[in-house]
Design a protein around this motif. Structure first.
Motif, PDB file in Angstrom:
ATOM      1  N   ARG A 370       3.320  -4.314  11.509  1.00  0.00           N
ATOM      2  CA  ARG A 370       3.016  -3.425  10.382  1.00  0.00           C
ATOM      3  C   ARG A 370       3.493  -3.989   9.047  1.00  0.00           C
ATOM      4  NH1 ARG A 370       1.645   1.846  11.651  1.00  0.00           N
ATOM      5  NH2 ARG A 370       2.559   2.603   9.712  1.00  0.00           N
ATOM      6  N   ILE A 371       4.272  -5.084   9.068  1.00  0.00           N
ATOM      7  CA  ILE A 371       4.744  -5.684   7.817  1.00  0.00           C
ATOM      8  C   ILE A 371       4.462  -7.191   7.798  1.00  0.00           C
ATOM      9  CG2 ILE A 371       6.510  -3.952   7.339  1.00  0.00           C
ATOM     10  CD1 ILE A 371       7.513  -7.226   8.951  1.00  0.00           C
ATOM     11  N   ALA A 372       3.647  -7.666   8.735  1.00  0.00           N
ATOM     12  CA  ALA A 372       3.482  -9.107   8.930  1.00  0.00           C
ATOM     13  C   ALA A 372       2.974  -9.814   7.681  1.00  0.00           C
ATOM     14  CB  ALA A 372       2.534  -9.365  10.103  1.00  0.00           C
ATOM     15  N   LEU A 373       2.019  -9.217   6.976  1.00  0.00           N
ATOM     16  CA  LEU A 373       1.427  -9.844   5.792  1.00  0.00           C
ATOM     17  C   LEU A 373       2.107  -9.394   4.512  1.00  0.00           C
ATOM     18  CD1 LEU A 373      -2.333  -9.546   6.817  1.00  0.00           C
ATOM     19  CD2 LEU A 373      -0.828 -11.526   7.059  1.00  0.00           C
ATOM     20  N   SER A 374       2.473  -8.133   4.420  1.00  0.00           N
ATOM     21  CA  SER A 374       3.095  -7.617   3.196  1.00  0.00           C
ATOM     22  C   SER A 374       4.450  -8.255   2.934  1.00  0.00           C
ATOM     23  CB  SER A 374       3.242  -6.093   3.283  1.00  0.00           C
ATOM     24  OG  SER A 374       1.981  -5.462   3.373  1.00  0.00           O
ATOM     25  N   ILE A 375       5.131  -8.705   3.988  1.00  0.00           N
ATOM     26  CA  ILE A 375       6.458  -9.294   3.822  1.00  0.00           C
ATOM     27  C   ILE A 375       6.413 -10.580   3.008  1.00  0.00           C
ATOM     28  CG2 ILE A 375       6.370 -10.671   5.932  1.00  0.00           C
ATOM     29  CD1 ILE A 375       9.428  -8.815   4.557  1.00  0.00           C
ATOM     30  N   GLU A 376       5.236 -11.209   2.924  1.00  0.00           N
ATOM     31  CA  GLU A 376       5.133 -12.486   2.225  1.00  0.00           C
ATOM     32  C   GLU A 376       5.134 -12.332   0.711  1.00  0.00           C
ATOM     33  OE1 GLU A 376       1.882 -14.786   3.607  1.00  0.00           O
ATOM     34  OE2 GLU A 376       2.350 -14.519   5.723  1.00  0.00           O
ATOM     35  N   LYS A 377       4.844 -11.127   0.229  1.00  0.00           N
ATOM     36  CA  LYS A 377       4.814 -10.867  -1.218  1.00  0.00           C
ATOM     37  C   LYS A 377       3.897 -11.870  -1.946  1.00  0.00           C
ATOM     38  CE  LYS A 377       8.716  -8.103  -2.673  1.00  0.00           C
ATOM     39  NZ  LYS A 377       9.872  -8.017  -3.576  1.00  0.00           N
ATOM     40  N   GLN A 378       4.461 -12.584  -2.943  1.00  0.00           N
ATOM     41  CA  GLN A 378       3.642 -13.474  -3.756  1.00  0.00           C
ATOM     42  C   GLN A 378       3.160 -14.691  -2.983  1.00  0.00           C
ATOM     43  OE1 GLN A 378       6.804 -12.854  -4.224  1.00  0.00           O
ATOM     44  NE2 GLN A 378       7.984 -14.757  -4.408  1.00  0.00           N
ATOM     45  N   ASP A 379       3.764 -14.973  -1.839  1.00  0.00           N
ATOM     46  CA  ASP A 379       3.303 -16.128  -1.054  1.00  0.00           C
ATOM     47  C   ASP A 379       1.927 -15.874  -0.435  1.00  0.00           C
ATOM     48  OD1 ASP A 379       5.604 -17.448  -1.638  1.00  0.00           O
ATOM     49  OD2 ASP A 379       6.614 -16.956   0.252  1.00  0.00           O
ATOM     50  N   TYR A 380       1.594 -14.596  -0.197  1.00  0.00           N
ATOM     51  CA  TYR A 380       0.324 -14.297   0.465  1.00  0.00           C
ATOM     52  C   TYR A 380      -0.880 -14.696  -0.398  1.00  0.00           C
ATOM     53  CZ  TYR A 380      -3.277 -11.682   2.922  1.00  0.00           C
ATOM     54  OH  TYR A 380      -4.422 -11.331   3.599  1.00  0.00           O
ATOM     55  N   PRO A 381      -0.967 -14.263  -1.665  1.00  0.00           N
ATOM     56  CA  PRO A 381      -2.103 -14.740  -2.479  1.00  0.00           C
ATOM     57  C   PRO A 381      -2.056 -16.242  -2.732  1.00  0.00           C
ATOM     58  CG  PRO A 381      -0.554 -13.485  -3.817  1.00  0.00           C
ATOM     59  CD  PRO A 381      -0.145 -13.291  -2.401  1.00  0.00           C
TER      60      PRO A 381
END
Length: 531
Positions: A370-381
């Motif tokens: 449930r937090i796998a992608l959101s945890i990356e913050k600015q690294d995701y974009p």
């Protein structure tokens, strides 16, 4: 300490504690093009009311059919359980507000002393402990023969009990943090201490429940429990107020608690100070190093992003405390029969479904998916701009989540199997179901995070409150009790037929069909949209 400074800091901490609600309200106001004043008092009262309701439900389950006035030993155990419950419910807030806070950059550059910062944070945490204290106070009304005495004396005794429990917890932590090796691993020590308290609470709570429920069912008179040395004096002050020795002991306890709190706040607050940022690591030259392929690099990156120490500790503790520790309570005494010791190999269908159910319940509230992608913050974009196959990047992240959840769920399943008396040679069958359930729930959480991606979160609580609290609570209870009913139905089916092998094969077929339908209706459409 300056009380004006403490008051100012307390307001700041209270506002930050309501950050998820503030974020949602501001987003709604932005859509309406308004910037009205946000009154947090009703929302704070609502949150406190929810906690009070939860406390009353726990009390009803524990002592709904027991007259506490007649059982001093039981009431002393009741006070211990609620004292530990006070530490458990506020322990996570203590970790977030005190240990994991970035005080180095937020508060210490300002004209506040460490004692003022630490004490204001304690007060903000204790605000949410009010419902538990109120629940304890309500039970003290009915111990004396005069209600008015129970109200007045109960209020004083509740304050003393809560103060003493807080002093014991903080005093133990302060002494532990004086040891150099613990100071270097302070977060691990905090989580271990918090987990130990939670284990003690669950085991004590379950033993209490078994006592209060089994006696009426077996139509036997309820036998009082042994009186606990300190907690029994709270009962006797209420029931026998003329016995002055009990009041003297509680008074000494209160003085010691105040002394410990004064020592911790004034002289040991700096030990609870958040860790300063570590010096940047020296980048090693990659000359003479074996080149790594992209898949290996992605695996390492995803594991590193998911294993944030604070976040991983909160999720694992949430999963372990909810299911694992509860079932461990079955092994607290040799007099409690292991309910599933009779199972044999032809119950393999039941064991697989039980493993799936455990994995489901573990991840229904909080999970890595449930937090796998959101945890990356600015690294995701940023990762989107790299020449990396999008499908491969997301698939590797999901696999990493599946591996982590499978390991955590398998450990809990083994503890559950041992506590329920399941034979050791049948545990691998249960683990098969656990891994299947972990995979389904990992994808379910991953898909939720992908659709409700949030990269502007301020604290970890924001990631777990992206929907209405009431809706989340409703989903939790419906899902939990739905699974319990399903597992109960599977158990009951084994008493209706003679050929257990065929029945187990049918239940395995049900699991296979469910996984197949889930893949065709949910997994495959999801990945087909990923470019």
């Amino acid at each position: 300490m300056r009380f004006s400074a403490i008051s100012t800091l307390l307001k700041v901490h209270m506002i930050r504690g309501m950050a998820p609600q503030l974020t949602k309200i501001r987003q709604k106001n932005a859509q309406k093009s308004t910037d009205s004043f946000i009154n947090l008092t009703p929302r704070l009262l609502l949150a406190l009311g929810q906690q009070l309701l939860a406390g009353l439900v726990i009390v009803g389950v524990m002592v709904g059919n027991i007259s506490l006035r007649d059982y001093p030993g039981i009431y002393s155990h009741f006070l211990l359980i609620f004292g530990l419950f006070l530490l458990v419910t506020n322990g996570q807030s203590f970790l977030n507000v005190v240990i994991n806070a970035d005080d180095q950059n937020e508060f210490y550059p300002l004209p506040f002393t460490p004692s003022e910062i630490f004490f204001s944070k304690l007060l903000s945490i204790l605000t949410f402990a009010f419902p538990i204290a109120l629940t304890i106070w309500l039970t003290m009304w009915w111990i004396p023969h005069q209600l008015w005495f129970g109200i007045i004396a109960g209020l004083l005794l509740t304050i003393i009990l809560c103060t003493a429990m807080m002093a014991i917890g903080l005093g133990f932590l302060a002494l532990g943090l004086k040891i150099p090796i613990i100071q270097r691993h302070r977060k691990g020590f905090m989580y271990t201490f918090y987990g130990a308290i939670a284990v003690a609470w669950f085991m004590s709570y379950l033993r209490f429940i078994l006592l209060s429920v089994n006696a009426p069912l077996e139509q036997q008179p309820l036998i009082d429990m042994s009186e606990l040395p300190v907690f029994k004096h709270f009962y006797y002050i209420l029931s026998e107020p003329t016995q002055w020795q009990h009041s003297l002991i509680i008074l000494v306890l209160f003085v010691l608690a105040i002394g410990i709190l004064y020592w911790v706040i004034h002289y040991e607050a700096h030990h609870f100070r958040a860790e300063p940022s570590k010096a940047p690591r020296t980048v090693k030259s990659r000359q003479n190093q074996t080149p790594q392929n992209l898949q290996s690099i992605l695996w390492k990156y995803h594991f590193r992003s998911l294993f944030n120490r604070s976040l991983a500790g909160q999720i694992i503790l949430s999963e372990v405390l909810f299911v694992g520790v509860t079932f461990i309570g079955f092994i607290i005494g040799d007099d409690i029969q292991k309910p599933l010791a009779y199972l044999q190999w032809h119950h393999f269908g039941l064991l697989i479904i039980l493993g799936v159910a455990i994995a489901y319940v573990l991840q229904i509230n909080a999970s890595f998916g449930r937090i796998a992608l959101s945890i990356e913050k600015q690294d995701y974009p940023f990762m989107k701009t790299l020449p990396i196959n999008r499908h491969q990047y997301l698939a590797t992240k999901l696999k990493a989540v599946w591996v982590i959840e499978s390991v955590v769920s398998s450990i809990i399943s083994i503890l559950v199997a041992i506590s329920l008396g399941i034979p050791f040679y049948l545990i691998p069958l249960m683990l098969v179901g656990t891994i299947i359930g972990a995979g389904v729930m990992a994808f379910n959480g991953f898909k939720y995070d992908y659709k409700h991606l949030r990269l502007d979160w301020g604290n970890f609580q924001d990631l777990f409150t992206r929907s209405s609290q009431w809706l989340t609570l409703l989903k939790f209870f419906v899902g939990f009790f739905g699974v319990m009913i399903l597992v109960g139905g599977v158990f009951f089916s084994y008493y209706l037929v003679d050929n257990l092998i065929i029945l187990s094969c049918l239940w395995v077929l049900v699991v296979v069909l469910f996984v197949g339908l889930y893949y065709w209706l949910a997994v495959k459409p999801f990945w087909s949209k990923i470019k």
